[in-house]
Design an enzyme around this catalytic site. Structure first.
Site, PDB file in Angstrom:
ATOM      1  N   LEU A   1      41.117  42.583  61.398  1.00 48.60           N
ATOM      2  CA  LEU A   1      41.603  43.844  61.964  1.00 48.60           C
ATOM      3  C   LEU A   1      40.946  45.046  61.312  1.00 48.60           C
ATOM      4  O   LEU A   1      40.877  46.114  61.914  1.00 48.60           O
ATOM      5  CB  LEU A   1      43.124  43.937  61.807  1.00 48.60           C
ATOM      6  CG  LEU A   1      43.963  42.951  62.623  1.00 48.60           C
ATOM      7  CD1 LEU A   1      45.442  43.110  62.273  1.00 48.60           C
ATOM      8  CD2 LEU A   1      43.750  43.163  64.110  1.00 48.60           C
ATOM      9  N   GLY A   2      40.477  44.861  60.079  1.00 47.76           N
ATOM     10  CA  GLY A   2      39.844  45.977  59.401  1.00 47.76           C
ATOM     11  C   GLY A   2      39.660  45.682  57.931  1.00 47.76           C
ATOM     12  O   GLY A   2      40.154  44.680  57.398  1.00 47.76           O
TER      13      GLY A   2
ATOM     14  N   GLY B   1      38.807  47.902  53.951  1.00 48.85           N
ATOM     15  CA  GLY B   1      38.712  49.198  53.298  1.00 48.85           C
ATOM     16  C   GLY B   1      38.542  49.008  51.809  1.00 48.85           C
ATOM     17  O   GLY B   1      38.221  47.906  51.332  1.00 48.85           O
TER      18      GLY B   1
ATOM     19  N   GLU C   1      40.980  43.365  52.819  1.00 45.19           N
ATOM     20  CA  GLU C   1      40.811  43.077  54.237  1.00 45.19           C
ATOM     21  C   GLU C   1      42.160  42.831  54.901  1.00 45.19           C
ATOM     22  O   GLU C   1      43.125  42.410  54.245  1.00 45.19           O
ATOM     23  CB  GLU C   1      39.923  41.851  54.441  1.00 45.19           C
ATOM     24  CG  GLU C   1      38.471  42.040  54.043  1.00 45.19           C
ATOM     25  CD  GLU C   1      38.236  41.881  52.559  1.00 45.19           C
ATOM     26  OE1 GLU C   1      38.936  41.046  51.934  1.00 45.19           O
ATOM     27  OE2 GLU C   1      37.386  42.595  51.999  1.00 45.19           O
TER      28      GLU C   1
ATOM     29  N   LYS D   1      47.372  40.714  54.855  1.00 48.09           N
ATOM     30  CA  LYS D   1      46.594  41.650  54.052  1.00 48.09           C
ATOM     31  C   LYS D   1      46.135  40.948  52.779  1.00 48.09           C
ATOM     32  O   LYS D   1      46.947  40.374  52.045  1.00 48.09           O
ATOM     33  CB  LYS D   1      47.419  42.894  53.718  1.00 48.09           C
ATOM     34  CG  LYS D   1      47.745  43.723  54.947  1.00 48.09           C
ATOM     35  CD  LYS D   1      48.420  45.028  54.590  1.00 48.09           C
ATOM     36  CE  LYS D   1      48.676  45.854  55.846  1.00 48.09           C
ATOM     37  NZ  LYS D   1      49.313  47.141  55.531  1.00 48.09           N
TER      38      LYS D   1
ATOM     39  N   ASP E   1      50.087  57.727  52.518  1.00 40.64           N
ATOM     40  CA  ASP E   1      48.926  57.698  53.407  1.00 40.64           C
ATOM     41  C   ASP E   1      49.341  57.876  54.868  1.00 40.64           C
ATOM     42  O   ASP E   1      48.955  57.101  55.742  1.00 40.64           O
ATOM     43  CB  ASP E   1      48.144  56.393  53.235  1.00 40.64           C
ATOM     44  CG  ASP E   1      46.694  56.520  53.705  1.00 40.64           C
ATOM     45  OD1 ASP E   1      46.259  57.659  53.976  1.00 40.64           O
ATOM     46  OD2 ASP E   1      46.011  55.488  53.807  1.00 40.64           O
TER      47      ASP E   1
END
Length: 510
Positions: free
Chosen positions: A18-19, A21, A25, A45, A144
């Site tokens: 999904l992404g 950063g 991951e 995650k 965030d």
């Protein structure tokens, strides 16, 4: 990165990433332990500390367990925070398994150059702050808040706060020259992060700042990092970019003050300021009182002078001196309570803020693709011949027209389906999935009535409200377009068959 098909803890099978950063991951996965078909989806995650020092790993584990406990606690007290299913450690790496939120994040709604109206922004801020109030009551700072970390849940249109910043520290634990353990990663996002947070000292009011910047972004259509700052005070300059009421502007300004001491200190304070009515000036209160006295006098004449004299005599019997009009407390008029308006449940639907859908472009010029059935104007992947993204599809034989989101040749996302003139339905605007109205949306009928609520497989299905042109309503649960407990009352007006079927609308392969 884990390869697709990897099974973690003999249970969670990775489907696709999904992404990624600075912290790790994120994957979409299936829970193999649940005996259903298809298997329920979840989000995994993966956090791997850069430094594998034994001391740091021990600290990382303690931090990870502490933050996991916080996430467990949060999802138990608010259903607009993803549920944490599991947390575990394997080979010095850490994993969180969370609820998969089916929907879209607010970056799909808050788009540069497309400002929202004041009422829409107020509702968005209320929705976010109401969730944040509960989080702040637990002394937890999100750290965030930004459009990508706010999901619009498909099933009910509510917002869900995701991706809390605390666990991200685990990725970059390190020791400094004095042997102290620190985290080298800065939690937050430029534009939404105030000064104290950028200096590594976030507060509850740091979240308030982020929500305020979110509101200013929606109002102006300008990303926060593109807004100028006052060179002397450091305050954000935004007021000249939009037309907004002074009261709302004051609230937003106080949410995004440069120094945290001048902001609302918690989400609860910000929410109270946002929702409370401004005080009425004394002159207005006296004018209102005078008007009431004039109305009361006229009413007394109509009722008869005897009643007037009786009331006055009783009043002065208790008060030897004439009362000071300014000391009289005005009494509110007696109002018969009305049942709550059900339209409030669906006053704002997920696709309502997409201003492009309110005025679709005309189907003119050379189409991107054309068949005997339709013309298509929009993006096409030339290799796969698939429509993806925003596009317009105009049908040739029946004058139906769809403008909205496509995914792999299917209408999926937000869209508007316009009906031919002979239909009693004007248009449907809302969520689509696999070519069908599915999720939340509304039907606008040509007689001025409309249905707002839930859809499933082209049908009004679930909770919804039918609103007449005079704003009276019929709400309830709908099954196969019919209102439960009524005599075949249809959400689509007199001709339920005018809703096109999926087989009729499905586009042929490009």
């Amino acid at each position: 990165m884990h390869p697709l098909g990897t099974v973690l803890r003999s249970r969670y099978k990775i489907i696709h990433p999904l992404g990624s950063g600075g912290f790790g991951e994120t994957y979409l996965a299936e829970d193999l332990d649940i005996p259903t078909t298809p298997k329920p989806k979840c989000v995994v995650k993966h956090l791997k500390p850069q430094n594998q020092n034994e001391v740091l790993l021990k600290i990382a584990k303690g931090l990870f367990n502490r933050e996991a406990e916080i996430l467990y606690r949060l999802d138990k007290i608010h259903n607009q925070v993803p549920e944490l299913f599991a947390h575990f450690e394997e080979n010095g790496e850490f994993y969180l398994v969370q609820e998969f939120i089916d929907g879209h994040d607010l970056s799909k709604e808050i788009i540069a150059g497309q400002p929202w109206g004041e009422a829409e922004v107020k509702k968005l801020l209320r929705d976010v702050l109401e969730v944040l109030v509960v989080i702040h009551q637990q002394s937890i700072i999100h750290r965030d808040i930004k459009p990508h970390n706010i999901m619009r849940r498909r099933q009910d249109g509510k917002i869900v706060l995701i991706d809390f910043g605390a666990v991200k520290e685990i990725k970059c634990l390190e020791t400094n020259t004095q042997g102290q353990v620190t985290s080298s990663i800065l939690i937050g996002t430029n534009g939404y992060m105030p000064n104290e947070q950028a200096n590594g000292k976030p507060k509850l009011s740091s979240d308030v700042y982020a929500v305020g910047m979110l509101g200013i972004q929606a109002l102006t259509g300008i990303p926060p990092q593109n807004l100028p700052e006052d060179p002397v005070t450091g305050e954000i300059i935004w007021r000249d970019q939009t037309n907004v009421s002074d009261r709302f502007a004051e609230v937003l300004t106080n949410m995004v003050r440069s120094h945290f001491s001048q902001r609302y200190q918690t989400a609860a304070e910000a929410l109270q300021a946002l929702t409370q009515s401004p005080p009425t000036p004394k002159s207005d209160r006296w004018r209102s009182l005078s008007n009431r006295k004039v109305i009361a006098t006229g009413g007394a004449v109509l009722l008869g002078s005897i009643m007037s004299l009786y009331v006055v005599s009783r009043y002065f019997a208790k008060s030897p001196t004439p009362p000071n009009p300014q000391a009289v407390t005005p009494q509110p008029p007696i109002v018969t309570p009305k049942p709550p308006s059900t339209i409030k449940k669906f006053s704002q639907l997920p696709c309502d803020s997409d201003q492009q859908l309110s005025s679709p472009p005309p189907a003119t010029g050379k189409p991107t693709w054309e068949t005997d059935v339709y013309k298509y104007y929009g993006q096409i992947n030339q290799k796969t011949k698939e429509a993806n993204g925003r596009g317009l599809m105009a049908f040739k034989q029946n004058n139906f027209q769809y403008y909205g989101d496509f995914k792999k040749n299917k209408r999926s996302g937000c869209g508007r389906l316009s009906y031919p003139a002979k239909s009693n339905i004007d248009y449907y605007l809302g969520q689509f999935e696999n070519d069908e109205p599915q999720g939340l949306g509304y039907l606008k009928l040509r007689n001025g009535n409309e249905y707002r609520g839930k859809f499933a497989k082209n049908k009004c299905q679930g909770e919804g409200v039918y609103i007449y042109a005079d704003k009276t309503e019929r709400d309830g649960i709908w099954r196969e377009d019919k209102l439960e407990g009524s005599d075949n009352f249809s959400c689509k007006g007199s001709s339920a068959s005018s809703m096109p079927t999926i087989s009729f609308l499905s586009p042929k392969p490009f």
